[in-house]
Design an enzyme around this catalytic site. Structure first.
Site, mmCIF file in Angstrom:
data_model
loop_
_atom_site.group_PDB
_atom_site.id
_atom_site.type_symbol
_atom_site.label_atom_id
_atom_site.label_comp_id
_atom_site.label_asym_id
_atom_site.label_seq_id
_atom_site.Cartn_x
_atom_site.Cartn_y
_atom_site.Cartn_z
ATOM 1 N N GLU A 172 0.789 -1.230 0.000
ATOM 2 C CA GLU A 172 0.000 0.000 0.000
ATOM 3 C C GLU A 172 0.823 1.283 0.000
ATOM 4 O O GLU A 172 0.768 2.069 0.957
ATOM 5 C CB GLU A 172 -0.951 0.016 1.202
ATOM 6 C CG GLU A 172 -1.877 -1.184 1.257
ATOM 7 C CD GLU A 172 -3.000 -1.023 2.283
ATOM 8 O OE1 GLU A 172 -2.938 -0.094 3.101
ATOM 9 O OE2 GLU A 172 -3.940 -1.833 2.261
ATOM 10 N N GLU A 353 -5.224 -8.687 1.034
ATOM 11 C CA GLU A 353 -5.911 -8.313 2.275
ATOM 12 C C GLU A 353 -7.370 -8.027 1.986
ATOM 13 O O GLU A 353 -7.704 -7.370 0.992
ATOM 14 C CB GLU A 353 -5.357 -7.018 2.903
ATOM 15 C CG GLU A 353 -4.058 -7.149 3.623
ATOM 16 C CD GLU A 353 -3.608 -5.814 4.224
ATOM 17 O OE1 GLU A 353 -4.451 -4.972 4.608
ATOM 18 O OE2 GLU A 353 -2.390 -5.609 4.310
HETATM 19 C C1 GBH Z 1 -4.592 -1.980 5.457
HETATM 20 O O1 GBH Z 1 -4.682 -0.644 5.253
HETATM 21 C C2 GBH Z 1 -3.238 -2.251 5.989
HETATM 22 O O2 GBH Z 1 -2.388 -2.829 5.031
HETATM 23 C C3 GBH Z 1 -3.238 -3.051 7.244
HETATM 24 O O3 GBH Z 1 -1.987 -2.970 7.839
HETATM 25 C C4 GBH Z 1 -4.351 -2.572 8.137
HETATM 26 O O4 GBH Z 1 -4.302 -3.143 9.408
HETATM 27 C C5 GBH Z 1 -5.643 -2.910 7.464
HETATM 28 O O5 GBH Z 1 -5.683 -2.375 6.185
HETATM 29 C C6 GBH Z 1 -6.879 -2.458 8.215
HETATM 30 O O6 GBH Z 1 -6.955 -1.079 8.293
HETATM 31 O O7 GBH Z 1 -9.803 7.613 1.919
HETATM 32 O O8 GBH Z 1 -8.789 9.019 3.615
HETATM 33 O O9 GBH Z 1 -10.882 7.881 4.092
HETATM 34 C C7 GBH Z 1 -5.931 -0.179 4.810
HETATM 35 C C8 GBH Z 1 -5.768 1.270 4.695
HETATM 36 C C9 GBH Z 1 -7.370 2.735 5.433
HETATM 37 C C10 GBH Z 1 -6.594 2.752 3.176
HETATM 38 C C11 GBH Z 1 -8.478 3.626 5.081
HETATM 39 C C12 GBH Z 1 -7.682 3.680 2.822
HETATM 40 C C13 GBH Z 1 -9.157 5.294 3.611
HETATM 41 C C14 GBH Z 1 -8.715 6.617 4.032
HETATM 42 N N1 GBH Z 1 -6.956 1.952 4.301
HETATM 43 N N2 GBH Z 1 -8.065 4.420 3.983
HETATM 44 S S1 GBH Z 1 -9.617 7.879 3.357
#
Ligand code: GBH
Length: 451
Positions: A172, A353
């Protein structure tokens, strides 16, 4: 309905891969052992207010000391694949220089134990724990970090490529660049668009440099890939601002990564939008050819999709949410996968994931009857099967996560595990969703569905 989902799931082939995923900083603990130095997350988690409840990864799931028992847990879930990440500060405590043998020994033991139990190790080189010393030297906005990453990758590759076949460079990069350097909600907590875009480019460059070097050093067939977090971005209505907002979100969420990786160019609309904000992608001659190094697979992390009314204005679809406040949208998962298979054809995909946090309530034995999480898994695995039927080449599904763990800025409050962790005793208890996952894997593997 559950039975329609089961029918879809049963169309997955017996050879489909099933796994669970974790990440080093989220589970290992032992942050000062065997020569490990602080990463940007050790630093960030100590910034007052940065992480819920002031939680840190100091102990986490204590996986560093409990690894053999955790591999047994994987075995009892009957997965064939384990996706984990290597902590750079254990391998190269100063972010550069020679291998730290004591840190490497942990992954050596992990890989041997997995193979011994018949579980295929899927290794991710970078899941966000940059050595602090490299951040002090400029971090990902600095071009040098890309070269440091390639050096680090080679140290790990030299030791483990005799036993590990599937290598993922980055997890990511959107999160590293945007949450880390633009929104300031993840380590290192900076807030500057120019830094974020420089980070995007240097992460991709690091991926390309590492992939090239590892591939030419490979002594046998090795598969190389990258994992991206992606969702759908659609306009909430037919208006021009809504359509423009969706285009921009998709540009910064999907195309700014996959266009250079697959086609060796940045998307021109994104480059223009950035230029209008005074930001230039710091590309040098030859970079794009390096970034476009051939990929053997694409790792897809999916959690939810979004619709937009205007820039930075997501509008809820009005569907039920997880404890993260993320809407449960399995149909968007199918849409995303089908779209990726059309826009970037010929790239086998693995779901590296997918999962959910819910407010788990354990009984007195620590057992969690998480029908909500099992339902999430069922609908999303069915969505993967539907995408396959629509022509998307998806070869495996790895659930996030094996264990409840350190959920970044949310600390230990949010739980994604198929296995509950009692953080006081470190006791592990397989949740109902874990049993459901195991039963599903067994059924599909036996080919009981329509073949
Ligand atoms: C993953 O990230 C990770 O790889 C993992 O480590 C983590 O524990 C898992 O997911 C659960 O969170 O568009 O500004 O509202 C996911 C990351 C988080 C990416 C939310 C997109 C949206 C932010 N995601 N994010 S926003």
């Amino acid at each position: 309905t559950a039975s329609a989902e089961q029918e879809l799931i049963d169309t997955l082939p017996p050879i489909f891969r099933w796994g669970v995923a974790t990440a080093s900083y989220q589970i290992e603990g032992a942050v000062a052992e065997d020569g490990r130095t602080p990463s940007i997350w050790d630093t960030f988690s100590r910034v007052p207010g940065a992480v819920h409840n002031g939680d840190t990864g100091d102990v986490a799931c204590d996986h560093y000391h409990r690894m053999p028992a955790d591999v047994e847990l994987m075995k009892s879930l009957d997965v064939d694949t384990y996706r984990f990440s290597v902590a750079w500060p254990r391998i190269q405590p100063r972010g550069r220089g020679k291998l730290n043998e004591a840190g490497m020994a942990f992954y050596d033991r992990l890989v041997d134990r997995l193979l011994d139990k018949g579980i295929d190790p899927w290794l991710t080189l970078y899941h966000w724990d940059l050595p602090q010393e490299l951040e002090d030297a400029g971090g990902w906005p600095s071009r040098d970090t890309a070269y440091r990453f390639a050096d680090y990758s080679m140290l790990v590759f030299d030791r483990l490529s005799d036993r590990v076949r599937n290598w993922t460079t980055l997890n990511e990069p959107w999160c590293s660049a945007m949450h880390g350097y633009v929104h300031g909600v993840m380590a290192p907590g900076r807030r500057d668009l120019g830094d974020g875009i420089a980070a995007v480019h240097h992460l991709l460059l690091g991926h390309g440099l590492a992939t090239e070097r590892m591939r030419s050093a490979a002594q046998r067939r090795i598969e190389f890939g990258i994992t991206l977090n992606m969702g759908t971005s659609e306009p909430a209505d037919e208006s021009e601002p809504a359509r423009d907002a969706a285009r921009r979100a998709d540009g910064l969420g999907v195309r700014i990564y996959l266009d250079p990786l697959v086609y060796g160019r940045y998307p021109s609309d994104v480059v223009e939008d950035l230029a209008a904000q005074g930001v230039r992608v710091p590309v040098r001659d030859g970079d794009l050819a390096i970034i476009a190094a051939p990929l053997d697979f694409l790792g897809v992390n999916y959690y939810f999709g979004q619709q937009f009314a205007a820039v930075d204005e997501p509008v809820p679809f009005g569907r039920p949410k997880t404890a993260m406040g993320w809407e449960i949208l399995p149909d968007k998962f199918t849409d995303l996968l089908v779209r990726l298979s059309q826009d970037y054809p010929g790239l086998p995909m693995f779901i590296t994931e997918n999962g959910s946090a819910f407010d788990d309530v354990p009984d007195e034995n620590g057992f969690v009857r998480d029908d909500d999480r099992a339902a999430y898994l069922s609908s999303h695995i069915a969505a993967v099967a539907a995408a396959r039927q629509a022509g998307a080449d998806i070869r495996g599904y790895f659930a996030w996560s094996l264990l409840d763990n350190f959920e970044w800025a949310y600390g230990y409050e949010k739980r994604f595990g198929l296995v509950r962790v009692d953080y006081e005793t470190q006791r592990r208890t397989i949740k109902r969703s874990g049993h459901w996952f195991r039963d599903t894997i067994r059924r599909v593997r036996q080919g009981q569905g329509g073949l």
